[in-house]
Motif scaffolding. Structure first.
Motif, PDB file in Angstrom:
ATOM      1  N   GLN A  12       0.863  -1.192   0.010  1.00 43.92           N
ATOM      2  CA  GLN A  12       0.199  -0.218  -0.060  1.00 43.92           C
ATOM      3  C   GLN A  12       0.898   1.201  -0.035  1.00 43.92           C
ATOM      4  O   GLN A  12       0.541   2.281  -0.921  1.00 43.92           O
ATOM      5  CB  GLN A  12      -0.962  -0.154   1.143  1.00 43.92           C
ATOM      6  N   ARG A  66       2.160   1.598  -3.241  1.00 46.01           N
ATOM      7  CA  ARG A  66       1.046   2.223  -4.200  1.00 46.01           C
ATOM      8  C   ARG A  66       0.991   3.796  -4.208  1.00 46.01           C
ATOM      9  O   ARG A  66       0.854   4.370  -5.118  1.00 46.01           O
ATOM     10  CB  ARG A  66      -0.461   1.472  -3.978  1.00 46.01           C
ATOM     11  N   THR A 113       3.594   5.779  -5.500  1.00 45.71           N
ATOM     12  CA  THR A 113       3.646   5.767  -6.963  1.00 45.71           C
ATOM     13  C   THR A 113       2.617   6.738  -7.682  1.00 45.71           C
ATOM     14  O   THR A 113       2.887   7.573  -8.568  1.00 45.71           O
ATOM     15  CB  THR A 113       3.440   4.129  -7.591  1.00 45.71           C
ATOM     16  N   CYS A 114       1.551   6.545  -7.068  1.00 43.02           N
ATOM     17  CA  CYS A 114       0.261   7.480  -7.692  1.00 43.02           C
ATOM     18  C   CYS A 114       0.518   8.760  -7.131  1.00 43.02           C
ATOM     19  O   CYS A 114       0.180   9.741  -7.802  1.00 43.02           O
ATOM     20  CB  CYS A 114      -0.792   7.136  -6.811  1.00 43.02           C
ATOM     21  N   ASP A 152      -7.799  -2.641  -5.004  1.00 43.13           N
ATOM     22  CA  ASP A 152      -6.522  -2.487  -5.672  1.00 43.13           C
ATOM     23  C   ASP A 152      -6.288  -0.861  -6.106  1.00 43.13           C
ATOM     24  O   ASP A 152      -5.754  -0.888  -7.146  1.00 43.13           O
ATOM     25  CB  ASP A 152      -6.213  -3.396  -6.504  1.00 43.13           C
ATOM     26  N   SER A 153      -6.964   0.171  -5.593  1.00 40.65           N
ATOM     27  CA  SER A 153      -6.937   1.416  -6.191  1.00 40.65           C
ATOM     28  C   SER A 153      -6.283   2.489  -4.916  1.00 40.65           C
ATOM     29  O   SER A 153      -6.239   2.131  -3.893  1.00 40.65           O
ATOM     30  CB  SER A 153      -8.134   1.666  -6.645  1.00 40.65           C
ATOM     31  N   CYS A 176      -5.539   5.734  -9.368  1.00 40.61           N
ATOM     32  CA  CYS A 176      -4.592   4.786 -10.064  1.00 40.61           C
ATOM     33  C   CYS A 176      -4.912   3.448  -9.554  1.00 40.61           C
ATOM     34  O   CYS A 176      -5.462   3.036  -8.488  1.00 40.61           O
ATOM     35  CB  CYS A 176      -2.999   5.218  -9.226  1.00 40.61           C
ATOM     36  N   PHE A 228      -4.084  -0.694  -9.544  1.00 38.44           N
ATOM     37  CA  PHE A 228      -3.014  -1.635  -9.474  1.00 38.44           C
ATOM     38  C   PHE A 228      -3.328  -3.101  -9.732  1.00 38.44           C
ATOM     39  O   PHE A 228      -4.569  -3.427  -9.530  1.00 38.44           O
ATOM     40  CB  PHE A 228      -2.168  -1.460  -8.285  1.00 38.44           C
ATOM     41  N   ALA A 247       2.058  -4.018  -6.593  1.00 41.23           N
ATOM     42  CA  ALA A 247       2.088  -2.568  -6.799  1.00 41.23           C
ATOM     43  C   ALA A 247       2.413  -2.091  -8.247  1.00 41.23           C
ATOM     44  O   ALA A 247       2.989  -1.036  -8.358  1.00 41.23           O
ATOM     45  CB  ALA A 247       3.179  -2.126  -5.896  1.00 41.23           C
ATOM     46  N   LEU A 256       1.367  -0.510 -11.666  1.00 36.72           N
ATOM     47  CA  LEU A 256       0.279   0.445 -12.028  1.00 36.72           C
ATOM     48  C   LEU A 256      -0.368  -0.113 -13.432  1.00 36.72           C
ATOM     49  O   LEU A 256       0.376  -0.391 -14.318  1.00 36.72           O
ATOM     50  CB  LEU A 256       0.909   1.794 -12.327  1.00 36.72           C
TER      51      LEU A 256
END
Length: 120
Positions: free
Chosen positions: A26, A29, A32-33, A59-60, A76, A78, A82, A84
């Motif tokens: 998490q 993620r 990354t976003c 998973d967003s 985002c 995923f 993780a 994308l």
């Protein structure tokens, strides 16, 4: 009695490992976003991140941000890890080719590695 305690200890250790792994995924993620947001806005536009957290879909991740005085968001998506798999904003969804370019040429670049935008 000892076997039960040992089994309970092993189970707790396993579950603790799963929770740590999930939180690490998490965090990755979210990172990354957050790093993708500056690439989604017009050049030379100051971005202020308001908050980042779990999105409405599984998973967003959703990142709320402000451009000038206008609130916006990026969602985002995923895979189970993780990686994308999609990005959409309040304005539009990124095409497959735009997503590829974002992943290939921006997220791994020094520009994306700059200090992350922080909430005030």
């Amino acid at each position: 009695m000892r076997r039960r305690l040992l089994a309970a200890g092993v189970l707790l250790g396993f579950l603790g490992g799963l929770v740590a792994c999930e939180s690490a995924v998490q965090r990755q993620r979210l990172d990354t976003c957050r790093r993708a947001v500056p690439a989604l806005v017009p050049d030379e536009t100051a971005v202020r991140i308001l908050r980042a957290g779990t999105g409405s879909a599984p998973d967003s991740v959703r990142v709320d941000y402000v451009l000038g005085n206008q609130p916006h968001f990026a969602l985002c998506r995923f895979n189970a890890g993780a990686v994308l798999e999609g990005v959409s904003t309040d304005r539009k969804a990124l095409s497959e080719s735009s997503l590829y370019l974002l992943k290939r040429y921006y997220l791994d670049s020094p520009d994306a590695q700059e200090p992350k935008p922080k909430a005030p």
